[in-house]
Scaffold this motif. Structure first.
Motif, PDB file in Angstrom:
ATOM      1  N   LEU A  44      -3.502  90.958  63.251  1.00 38.54           N
ATOM      2  CA  LEU A  44      -4.009  89.627  62.924  1.00 38.54           C
ATOM      3  C   LEU A  44      -3.139  88.542  63.519  1.00 38.54           C
ATOM      4  O   LEU A  44      -3.592  87.419  63.749  1.00 38.54           O
ATOM      5  CB  LEU A  44      -4.073  89.442  61.406  1.00 38.54           C
ATOM      6  N   ARG A  45      -1.836  88.865  63.721  1.00 38.61           N
ATOM      7  CA  ARG A  45      -0.841  87.920  64.225  1.00 38.61           C
ATOM      8  C   ARG A  45      -0.828  86.639  63.396  1.00 38.61           C
ATOM      9  O   ARG A  45      -0.978  85.530  63.914  1.00 38.61           O
ATOM     10  CB  ARG A  45      -1.078  87.578  65.710  1.00 38.61           C
ATOM     11  N   LEU A  46      -0.614  86.778  62.107  1.00 36.60           N
ATOM     12  CA  LEU A  46      -0.524  85.616  61.235  1.00 36.60           C
ATOM     13  C   LEU A  46       0.761  85.676  60.413  1.00 36.60           C
ATOM     14  O   LEU A  46       1.047  86.673  59.752  1.00 36.60           O
ATOM     15  CB  LEU A  46      -1.722  85.539  60.281  1.00 36.60           C
ATOM     16  N   GLY A  47       1.520  84.602  60.481  1.00 32.92           N
ATOM     17  CA  GLY A  47       2.705  84.413  59.669  1.00 32.92           C
ATOM     18  C   GLY A  47       2.762  82.963  59.237  1.00 32.92           C
ATOM     19  O   GLY A  47       1.800  82.210  59.416  1.00 32.92           O
ATOM     20  N   ALA A  71       2.937  75.022  71.821  1.00 33.14           N
ATOM     21  CA  ALA A  71       2.949  76.461  72.078  1.00 33.14           C
ATOM     22  C   ALA A  71       1.548  77.042  72.225  1.00 33.14           C
ATOM     23  O   ALA A  71       1.253  77.743  73.199  1.00 33.14           O
ATOM     24  CB  ALA A  71       3.710  77.189  70.965  1.00 33.14           C
ATOM     25  N   ASP A  72       0.663  76.763  71.230  1.00 30.26           N
ATOM     26  CA  ASP A  72      -0.655  77.404  71.285  1.00 30.26           C
ATOM     27  C   ASP A  72      -1.748  76.614  70.560  1.00 30.26           C
ATOM     28  O   ASP A  72      -2.796  77.174  70.228  1.00 30.26           O
ATOM     29  CB  ASP A  72      -0.583  78.824  70.725  1.00 30.26           C
ATOM     30  N   LEU A  73      -1.522  75.334  70.287  1.00 30.08           N
ATOM     31  CA  LEU A  73      -2.457  74.461  69.583  1.00 30.08           C
ATOM     32  C   LEU A  73      -2.619  74.864  68.118  1.00 30.08           C
ATOM     33  O   LEU A  73      -2.382  74.076  67.225  1.00 30.08           O
ATOM     34  CB  LEU A  73      -3.832  74.427  70.263  1.00 30.08           C
ATOM     35  N   HIS A  74      -3.034  76.104  67.871  1.00 24.54           N
ATOM     36  CA  HIS A  74      -3.146  76.584  66.488  1.00 24.54           C
ATOM     37  C   HIS A  74      -3.296  78.098  66.528  1.00 24.54           C
ATOM     38  O   HIS A  74      -3.712  78.682  67.532  1.00 24.54           O
ATOM     39  CB  HIS A  74      -4.340  75.946  65.766  1.00 24.54           C
ATOM     40  N   SER A  75      -2.978  78.742  65.423  1.00 27.78           N
ATOM     41  CA  SER A  75      -3.209  80.175  65.304  1.00 27.78           C
ATOM     42  C   SER A  75      -4.700  80.433  65.103  1.00 27.78           C
ATOM     43  O   SER A  75      -5.430  79.552  64.644  1.00 27.78           O
ATOM     44  CB  SER A  75      -2.404  80.741  64.125  1.00 27.78           C
ATOM     45  N   PRO A  76      -5.183  81.626  65.428  1.00 29.05           N
ATOM     46  CA  PRO A  76      -6.634  81.874  65.429  1.00 29.05           C
ATOM     47  C   PRO A  76      -7.313  81.497  64.114  1.00 29.05           C
ATOM     48  O   PRO A  76      -6.996  82.043  63.056  1.00 29.05           O
ATOM     49  CB  PRO A  76      -6.719  83.384  65.687  1.00 29.05           C
ATOM     50  N   SER A  77      -8.240  80.564  64.197  1.00 28.35           N
ATOM     51  CA  SER A  77      -8.904  80.074  62.986  1.00 28.35           C
ATOM     52  C   SER A  77      -9.784  81.155  62.357  1.00 28.35           C
ATOM     53  O   SER A  77      -9.917  81.211  61.122  1.00 28.35           O
ATOM     54  CB  SER A  77      -9.736  78.824  63.307  1.00 28.35           C
ATOM     55  N   PHE A  78     -10.373  82.013  63.169  1.00 27.92           N
ATOM     56  CA  PHE A  78     -11.192  83.099  62.627  1.00 27.92           C
ATOM     57  C   PHE A  78     -10.328  84.049  61.795  1.00 27.92           C
ATOM     58  O   PHE A  78     -10.692  84.437  60.687  1.00 27.92           O
ATOM     59  CB  PHE A  78     -11.875  83.852  63.770  1.00 27.92           C
ATOM     60  N   ASN A  79      -9.172  84.410  62.317  1.00 26.63           N
ATOM     61  CA  ASN A  79      -8.273  85.310  61.585  1.00 26.63           C
ATOM     62  C   ASN A  79      -7.809  84.676  60.275  1.00 26.63           C
ATOM     63  O   ASN A  79      -7.701  85.342  59.245  1.00 26.63           O
ATOM     64  CB  ASN A  79      -7.063  85.666  62.444  1.00 26.63           C
ATOM     65  N   GLN A  80      -7.496  83.381  60.328  1.00 23.80           N
ATOM     66  CA  GLN A  80      -7.050  82.702  59.117  1.00 23.80           C
ATOM     67  C   GLN A  80      -8.137  82.726  58.045  1.00 23.80           C
ATOM     68  O   GLN A  80      -7.859  82.945  56.859  1.00 23.80           O
ATOM     69  CB  GLN A  80      -6.669  81.258  59.437  1.00 23.80           C
TER      70      GLN A  80
END
Length: 378
Positions: free
Chosen positions: A224-227, A246-255
């Motif tokens: 998921l790559r979420l921390g 770095a990446d704008l935001h972490s994947p919104s679908f995963n969140q």
């Protein structure tokens, strides 16, 4: 930047027949596939367009609120930043707090991934003496003047598996507060205790004096790559700027999937199954070590949780030199030298007990013992 020793070793483990105690990978048996299948369907059906769109850099509000509510001290959701794995949290902290030639303090030994995250900023990384209870506070006080922060993993540390004692935690926080040293507390393994939870976090004892990193990789799934990072409000704007760059935001679908899975107390039911599995795996490895290492001057610890234990070879042996011979016998491990900021211990090695089966653990430890006996005989 330097390659990850562990990632290079993991390439070896892809060979057929290799038993790996090398990777810090959670057991795939713990991944809640069915829960995520249901969450995926729900998220796409009820919130599909938003889940597939760009999102805020701070992270999904519902997930940040959940994290803030789970922590054992008073935290506002505004202090929570969702990251692409806690590894990104280390990278953001490094970009915000480290300048070239500034001093960063770490445990001895420490997490290799942190050394990789800090090194591109070109600091002087200084190891602080540590023992089975954690950081040596007196040595810390000697080395702290001018340091940007201390990086520490108090719970079931990677690589050693040790847990910082209650007395040492309080002494560390009191000393850091007195000398004005920020603490970066990394806690990816804290929920993986075997018999009783570890003492309360360092950050809970002095919230304005530290940055706290957490992860969903070890309790849900690393793919998921979420921390997340929890930080004082004064530093959050800079961490957010670094995140945006770095990446704008972490994947919104995963969140959204994680928030859906977590909303009904899922972790309270799921994490105990992980603890039970890892405790059993650890006990099997400890039993195998006791049986197979008889007559050899091999030392190892007995962790109270997490995924790793730390071993030390007989005098005169070198774990890096031993590894190819172990691989020839079908076993991979991680030499401990990579986890030291300086003055590495050539006899140390890290063993992960969570991904191999019970049978593989026994076979692998026997292979390690055979390799050591051959090396001792010369």
């Amino acid at each position: 930047m330097n390659p990850s020793v562990i990632r290079e070793i993991l390439k070896v483990t892809e060979k057929p027949g290799i038993i790996s105690f090398a990777g810090g990978l959670p057991s795939a048996r713990t991944f809640p596939v069915e829960a995520f299948a249901a969450a995926c369907e729900t998220v796409l059906r009820t919130d599909g367009p938003a889940a597939l769109q760009y999102a805020s850099s701070e992270g999904l509000p519902a997930l940040r609120e959940w994290i803030a509510g789970q922590l054992p001290w008073d935290v506002s959701p505004d202090q929570v930043l969702i990251t692409t794995g806690s590894q990104q949290g280390l990278d953001l902290v490094a970009k915000v707090l480290i300048d070239q030639d500034s001093t960063v303090l770490v445990e001895t030994p420490t997490y290799l991934g942190a050394l990789q995250a800090f090194t591109p900023m070109e600091p002087a990384i200084v190891g602080v003496q540590s023992d089975a209870e954690g950081i040596d506070v007196d040595d810390l006080a000697k080395k702290a003047p001018g340091a940007r922060f201390l990086y520490v993993l108090p719970n079931f540390q990677n690589p050693t598996g040790r847990t910082m004692s209650e007395a040492r935690r309080q002494a560390l926080v009191d000393t850091a507060r007195r000398i004005g040293l920020p603490i970066v507390e990394d806690n990816p393994y804290g929920d993986l205790w075997f018999d009783q939870p570890p003492p309360k976090p360092l950050t809970a004892r002095n919230p304005e004096g530290g940055i706290y990193l957490g992860s969903f990789s070890k309790v849900l799934a690393p793919g998921l790559r979420l921390g997340y990072v929890v930080a004082p409000k004064a530093i959050m704007p800079k961490l957010l700027q670094a995140k945006q760059a770095a990446d704008l935001h972490s994947p919104s679908f995963n969140q959204r999937m994680v928030a859906e899975v977590l909303k009904d107390g899922f972790l309270d039911r799921h994490v105990p199954t992980i603890r039970a599995l890892y405790k059993h795996q650890c006990e099997v490895m400890l039993d195998a070590l006791t049986h197979e290492m008889a007559g050899l001057d091999v030392q190892w610890n007995s962790p109270d949780g997490g995924m790793f234990l730390w071993a030390r070879l007989p005098a005169g042996l070198n774990a890096i030199e031993l590894l190819p011979n172990a691989v020839d016998k079908g076993l991979a491990f991680v030499p401990g030298a990579a986890f030291f900021a300086s003055d590495p211990d050539p006899r140390a090695l890290r063993l992960s007990f969570v991904t191999a089966s019970e049978e593989q653990i026994r076979i692998g430890i026997k292979a390690l013992a055979d390799t050591i006996r051959e090396a001792v005989k010369g």
